[in-house]
Design an enzyme around this catalytic site. Structure first.
Site, PDB file in Angstrom:
ATOM      1  N   ARG A 258      15.885 119.872  29.858  1.00 33.61           N
ATOM      2  CA  ARG A 258      16.272 118.755  28.997  1.00 33.61           C
ATOM      3  C   ARG A 258      16.976 117.644  29.776  1.00 33.61           C
ATOM      4  O   ARG A 258      17.229 116.568  29.223  1.00 33.61           O
ATOM      5  CB  ARG A 258      17.180 119.248  27.867  1.00 33.61           C
ATOM      6  CG  ARG A 258      16.517 120.246  26.936  1.00 33.61           C
ATOM      7  CD  ARG A 258      17.448 120.621  25.805  1.00 33.61           C
ATOM      8  NE  ARG A 258      17.740 119.474  24.958  1.00 33.61           N
ATOM      9  CZ  ARG A 258      17.020 119.096  23.920  1.00 33.61           C
ATOM     10  NH1 ARG A 258      15.932 119.774  23.593  1.00 33.61           N
ATOM     11  NH2 ARG A 258      17.358 118.056  23.200  1.00 33.61           N
TER      12      ARG A 258
ATOM     13  N   ASN B 199      25.025 114.852  23.315  1.00 32.08           N
ATOM     14  CA  ASN B 199      23.640 114.445  23.552  1.00 32.08           C
ATOM     15  C   ASN B 199      23.333 113.314  22.596  1.00 32.08           C
ATOM     16  O   ASN B 199      23.580 113.433  21.396  1.00 32.08           O
ATOM     17  CB  ASN B 199      22.692 115.631  23.310  1.00 32.08           C
ATOM     18  CG  ASN B 199      21.232 115.222  23.373  1.00 32.08           C
ATOM     19  OD1 ASN B 199      20.884 114.219  23.978  1.00 32.08           O
ATOM     20  ND2 ASN B 199      20.372 115.999  22.734  1.00 32.08           N
ATOM     21  N   GLY B 200      22.781 112.216  23.110  1.00 31.76           N
ATOM     22  CA  GLY B 200      22.434 111.104  22.236  1.00 31.76           C
ATOM     23  C   GLY B 200      23.034 109.803  22.724  1.00 31.76           C
ATOM     24  O   GLY B 200      23.513 109.687  23.853  1.00 31.76           O
TER      25      GLY B 200
ATOM     26  N   CYS C  25      19.796 115.543  26.565  1.00 30.68           N
ATOM     27  CA  CYS C  25      20.660 116.447  27.324  1.00 30.68           C
ATOM     28  C   CYS C  25      20.652 117.842  26.700  1.00 30.68           C
ATOM     29  O   CYS C  25      20.235 118.031  25.568  1.00 30.68           O
ATOM     30  CB  CYS C  25      22.083 115.908  27.344  1.00 30.68           C
ATOM     31  SG  CYS C  25      22.195 114.189  27.868  1.00 30.68           S
TER      32      CYS C  25
ATOM     33  N   GLU D 178      -4.619 111.220  29.712  1.00 27.49           N
ATOM     34  CA  GLU D 178      -3.752 112.379  29.904  1.00 27.49           C
ATOM     35  C   GLU D 178      -3.822 112.893  31.333  1.00 27.49           C
ATOM     36  O   GLU D 178      -2.800 113.299  31.913  1.00 27.49           O
ATOM     37  CB  GLU D 178      -4.125 113.490  28.920  1.00 27.49           C
ATOM     38  CG  GLU D 178      -3.317 114.773  29.055  1.00 27.49           C
ATOM     39  CD  GLU D 178      -1.824 114.604  28.805  1.00 27.49           C
ATOM     40  OE1 GLU D 178      -1.065 115.526  29.137  1.00 27.49           O
ATOM     41  OE2 GLU D 178      -1.405 113.543  28.280  1.00 27.49           O
TER      42      GLU D 178
ATOM     43  N   TRP E 256      20.929 114.165  31.005  1.00 28.10           N
ATOM     44  CA  TRP E 256      19.943 113.137  31.302  1.00 28.10           C
ATOM     45  C   TRP E 256      20.629 111.821  31.008  1.00 28.10           C
ATOM     46  O   TRP E 256      20.963 111.528  29.876  1.00 28.10           O
ATOM     47  CB  TRP E 256      18.692 113.322  30.456  1.00 28.10           C
ATOM     48  CG  TRP E 256      17.556 112.430  30.862  1.00 28.10           C
ATOM     49  CD1 TRP E 256      16.658 112.641  31.872  1.00 28.10           C
ATOM     50  CD2 TRP E 256      17.193 111.177  30.270  1.00 28.10           C
ATOM     51  NE1 TRP E 256      15.765 111.596  31.945  1.00 28.10           N
ATOM     52  CE2 TRP E 256      16.063 110.692  30.973  1.00 28.10           C
ATOM     53  CE3 TRP E 256      17.703 110.424  29.224  1.00 28.10           C
ATOM     54  CZ2 TRP E 256      15.453 109.485  30.651  1.00 28.10           C
ATOM     55  CZ3 TRP E 256      17.095 109.217  28.903  1.00 28.10           C
ATOM     56  CH2 TRP E 256      15.980 108.761  29.612  1.00 28.10           C
TER      57      TRP E 256
ATOM     58  N   GLU F 254       3.301 112.159  36.422  1.00 23.44           N
ATOM     59  CA  GLU F 254       4.495 112.944  36.136  1.00 23.44           C
ATOM     60  C   GLU F 254       4.798 113.957  37.237  1.00 23.44           C
ATOM     61  O   GLU F 254       5.951 114.100  37.650  1.00 23.44           O
ATOM     62  CB  GLU F 254       4.311 113.701  34.812  1.00 23.44           C
ATOM     63  CG  GLU F 254       4.371 112.835  33.574  1.00 23.44           C
ATOM     64  CD  GLU F 254       4.149 113.645  32.313  1.00 23.44           C
ATOM     65  OE1 GLU F 254       4.853 113.416  31.320  1.00 23.44           O
ATOM     66  OE2 GLU F 254       3.254 114.516  32.320  1.00 23.44           O
TER      67      GLU F 254
ATOM     68  N   HIS G  38     -14.468  95.073  34.063  1.00 19.77           N
ATOM     69  CA  HIS G  38     -13.614  94.032  33.493  1.00 19.77           C
ATOM     70  C   HIS G  38     -12.273  93.946  34.215  1.00 19.77           C
ATOM     71  O   HIS G  38     -11.236  93.698  33.587  1.00 19.77           O
ATOM     72  CB  HIS G  38     -13.416  94.281  31.998  1.00 19.77           C
ATOM     73  CG  HIS G  38     -14.676  94.180  31.207  1.00 19.77           C
ATOM     74  ND1 HIS G  38     -15.161  92.991  30.704  1.00 19.77           N
ATOM     75  CD2 HIS G  38     -15.593  95.133  30.872  1.00 19.77           C
ATOM     76  CE1 HIS G  38     -16.299  93.209  30.076  1.00 19.77           C
ATOM     77  NE2 HIS G  38     -16.592  94.505  30.171  1.00 19.77           N
TER      78      HIS G  38
ATOM     79  N   LYS H 273      -0.545 113.161  33.767  1.00 27.85           N
ATOM     80  CA  LYS H 273      -0.120 114.386  34.433  1.00 27.85           C
ATOM     81  C   LYS H 273       0.065 114.172  35.938  1.00 27.85           C
ATOM     82  O   LYS H 273       1.009 114.673  36.536  1.00 27.85           O
ATOM     83  CB  LYS H 273      -1.147 115.510  34.196  1.00 27.85           C
ATOM     84  CG  LYS H 273      -1.045 116.150  32.840  1.00 27.85           C
ATOM     85  CD  LYS H 273       0.265 116.888  32.674  1.00 27.85           C
ATOM     86  CE  LYS H 273       0.815 116.846  31.279  1.00 27.85           C
ATOM     87  NZ  LYS H 273       1.113 115.591  30.670  1.00 27.85           N
TER      88      LYS H 273
ATOM     89  N   LYS I 111      12.488 116.761  28.788  1.00 29.96           N
ATOM     90  CA  LYS I 111      11.450 117.368  27.950  1.00 29.96           C
ATOM     91  C   LYS I 111      11.274 116.650  26.625  1.00 29.96           C
ATOM     92  O   LYS I 111      10.158 116.384  26.202  1.00 29.96           O
ATOM     93  CB  LYS I 111      11.793 118.844  27.703  1.00 29.96           C
ATOM     94  CG  LYS I 111      10.707 119.600  26.940  1.00 29.96           C
ATOM     95  CD  LYS I 111       9.403 119.620  27.698  1.00 29.96           C
ATOM     96  CE  LYS I 111       8.328 120.411  26.985  1.00 29.96           C
ATOM     97  NZ  LYS I 111       7.035 120.327  27.673  1.00 29.96           N
TER      98      LYS I 111
END
Length: 620
Positions: free
Chosen positions: A27, A101-102, A2, A493, A75, A500, A516, A497, A615
């Site tokens: 955040r 936050n946490g 947050c 990656e 968040w 996301e 496979h 992307k 983030k």
């Protein structure tokens, strides 16, 4: 994850809080809220579910008038993302106001204790439990007339200190009491919190961009510390009540680095910044054909027998390249591990281990836990991070800063390029120290590294063509990415992307794994992006492309400039400059970033703030 902002001073707090929250919204954006102690002593609280714009709409032009306040963008962890669970939260009397936050791990136990004492709660959050707990300690102090071992100069700060000593878990908080209209209190443990120092005003924030418009003088809090802010001074203490002397530092970032600069989204701006930011990352670190990393001079590399690299998400993909390069060039045995797995795997680390932790924010919870574990085992540690003063920099034995500037978009771009480059420099440095590369080979690698910014700039010139391809594949349900050798992480990656930014299901595979299992998924509606630049496995990769084409799937190839033959095996080709294979992932990922961006735009997605993401992941 947050965002927290706090203000005490001589100006109106509300516009400062809202501006700070705007710069911190990356955040978390499940909800937002502010609390301001108004002139005359009344408390004004405004909250709204969703993004900050919803809070601004709810205020409807009304700005609470007062010079003390706190704000929060959330968040969600405990409790659904709604207005009821939005911060700030208060104790039953409404005197204590707090944002957090946490995760408070023992909140259920504390909540049960408070409910047994006839407390009622309006939200599902652990944060409200903490606000109640502070209120209980404040009442107890008043009952004892402020006596009984009081350590801190204000009654409210002492109540916060005592409440936090009962808390287990991770937190950063900002809080004030209606009874102390000139005092703002902050504290942290495992979650970031910074102090901004102004003239006749002071600030709290989770991250530097929230304060940049108002001050460049900042101070970090260490784990287990708290700060009391008045308008004209600050005081730092441990949770044991001992005073702490802390020197401020100067923030050198330009405020425009936190703005879009004319681009439609921060993500695209940060992609186009990559050549310049990579030059910043390399500046002074290649001298006379060698990697120059004086930050590592304090390490005893002579005792190192093995290397572990720990990271999460995008940083983990960078770590996979780091593993390859350190093994190839420096000839150490290397593992690359995901932080959330490493810490629980009973890893084999001791004083002969070099642990490298990679984290853009320097606050990633699982990565930090792995760092603490390695330190306890006697390992030497290096942090690769972007944020000066972040937690990881204070616990690692040495730090390599990315120097890529603030990254505002939730999805990483320039930080990934920076991480790959710093790990390549580190691999070269270790090889030089061990003598495992000939001097001519070492000098060539250094020259290749120095040329990377110009190569990336060349790719960016082709962004319009990549946009055209993106529009043709924007409606697919799924996507495969494939690569081999050093470019298997590039496939991972690229797939991340796309997931996301556009919410399209995507998977990255080593191209040799196609037969496979994954080949069963192929059909004309499932495109495959194949990284097929020149290298040791080029012929094998082309064979994999032929297998894909035989199943009717569309192939998009990333290929080396001048490779015209590749057009026989792909419907679309994204050309990149010729780069030595070991460093090609740093260049090859750029068209994948651009493709993901334009697919997301075509689908109408929120590029800078994808749903459910934040983030920096500062909780498990």
């Amino acid at each position: 994850m947050c965002g927290i902002v706090g203000y005490v001073g001589h100006r109106g707090a509300t516009p400062i809080l809202l501006d700070g929250l705007k710069r911190l919204e990356y955040r978390g954006y499940d909800s937002a809220g502010v609390a301001v102690l108004q002139d005359g002593g009344s408390l004004a609280v405004a909250k709204a579910e969703g993004k900050l714009s919803r809070l601004i709409d709810a205020l409807d032009g009304r700005q609470p008038q007062g010079s003390l306040g706190i704000g929060h963008t959330r968040w969600a962890t405990h409790g659904a993302p709604n207005t009821t669970n939005a911060h700030p939260h208060s104790d039953p009397s409404g005197e204590v106001v707090l944002v957090h936050n946490g995760i408070i791990e023992n909140y259920a136990e504390l909540r049960a204790e408070l409910m047994a004492a006839r407390h009622t709660f309006t939200s599902e959050t652990d944060t409200e439990v903490l606000a109640h707990l502070v209120g209980v300690e404040l009442a107890a102090l008043r009952h004892a007339n402020g006596n009984g071992g009081r350590c801190l100069p204000t009654l409210f700060a002492e109540a916060v200190r005592r409440a936090l000593r009962r808390v287990e878990g991770a937190y950063a908080i900002a809080a004030f009491s209606r009874a102390e209209p000139d005092v703002l209190v902050g504290a942290r443990k495992f979650s970031p919190l910074l102090v901004g120092l102004g003239e006749g005003e002071n600030f709290l924030a989770s991250d530097i961009p929230a304060m940049l418009e108002h001050t460049r003088d900042a101070m970090t809090l260490e784990d287990g510390e708290m700060v009391i802010l008045w308008s004209d001074h600050t005081a730092v203490y441990t949770l044991d009540g001992a005073p702490v002397t802390r020197d401020p530092f100067k923030v050198t970032w330009d405020i425009t680095a936190a703005e879009k600069g004319g681009f439609p989204h921060f993500f695209l701006k940060e992609v186009f910044e990559q050549p310049d930011r990579l030059r910043d990352a390399l500046r002074g670190r290649i001298v006379d054909g060698k990697a120059h990393l004086p930050e590592l001079d304090g390490l005893d590399l002579g005792r190192v027998e093995r290397v572990s690299i720990v990271a999460c998400g995008t940083a983990y993909h960078a770590s996979l390249l780091g593993r390859t390069l350190i093994e190839r060039w420096a000839r150490y045995p290397v593992e690359a591990a995901i932080g959330s797995e490493f810490r629980y795997d009973e890893p084999m680390i001791d004083d002969k281990t070099l642990l490298i932790v990679v984290s853009q924010s320097g606050e990633t919870a699982d990565t930090l836990a792995s760092l603490y574990l390695a330190r306890e085992a006697g390992a030497q540690t290096i942090a690769v991070t972007n944020v000066v003063g972040s937690t990881v920099t204070r616990y690692a034995d040495a730090t390599l800063y990315l120097r890529v500037g603030p990254e505002i978009s939730v999805a990483a771009s320039k930080s990934y390029i920076g991480q790959q480059t710093l790990l390549a420099l580190l691999a070269l440095y270790l090889a030089q120290r061990r003598g495992t590369l000939a001097s001519q080979q070492s000098a060539q690698i250094a020259a290749d590294l120095a040329a990377l910014p110009d190569h990336i700039a060349t790719i960016l010139e082709e962004s319009d063509r990549i946009e055209g391809i993106a529009r043709q594949v924007a409606d697919v349900r799924s996507f495969f990415y494939m690569g081999r050798g050093p470019n298997f992480p590039t496939a991972l990656e690229g797939a991340l992307k796309l997931k996301e930014l556009s919410y399209i299901h995507a998977e990255g595979y080593p191209a040799g794994e196609l037969k496979h299992g994954p080949i069963a998924m192929l059909d004309p509606d499932l495109p495959c992006l194949v990284v097929a630049t020149r290298g040791a496995t080029y012929a094998k990769t082309v064979s994999n492309m032929q297998e894909v084409r035989a199943r009717g799937a569309t192939v998009i190839a990333v290929a080396t400039e001048g490779d015209e033959d590749i057009r026989r095996h792909a419907q679309h080709v994204l050309y990149v400059p010729l780069v030595v294979e070991a460093l090609s992932p740093i260049v090859n990922v750029v068209p994948l970033q651009i493709l993901a961006y334009y697919v997301a735009v075509a689908r109408g997605c929120d590029v800078d703030q994808p749903r459910n993401l934040a983030k920096s992941v500062t909780v498990e």
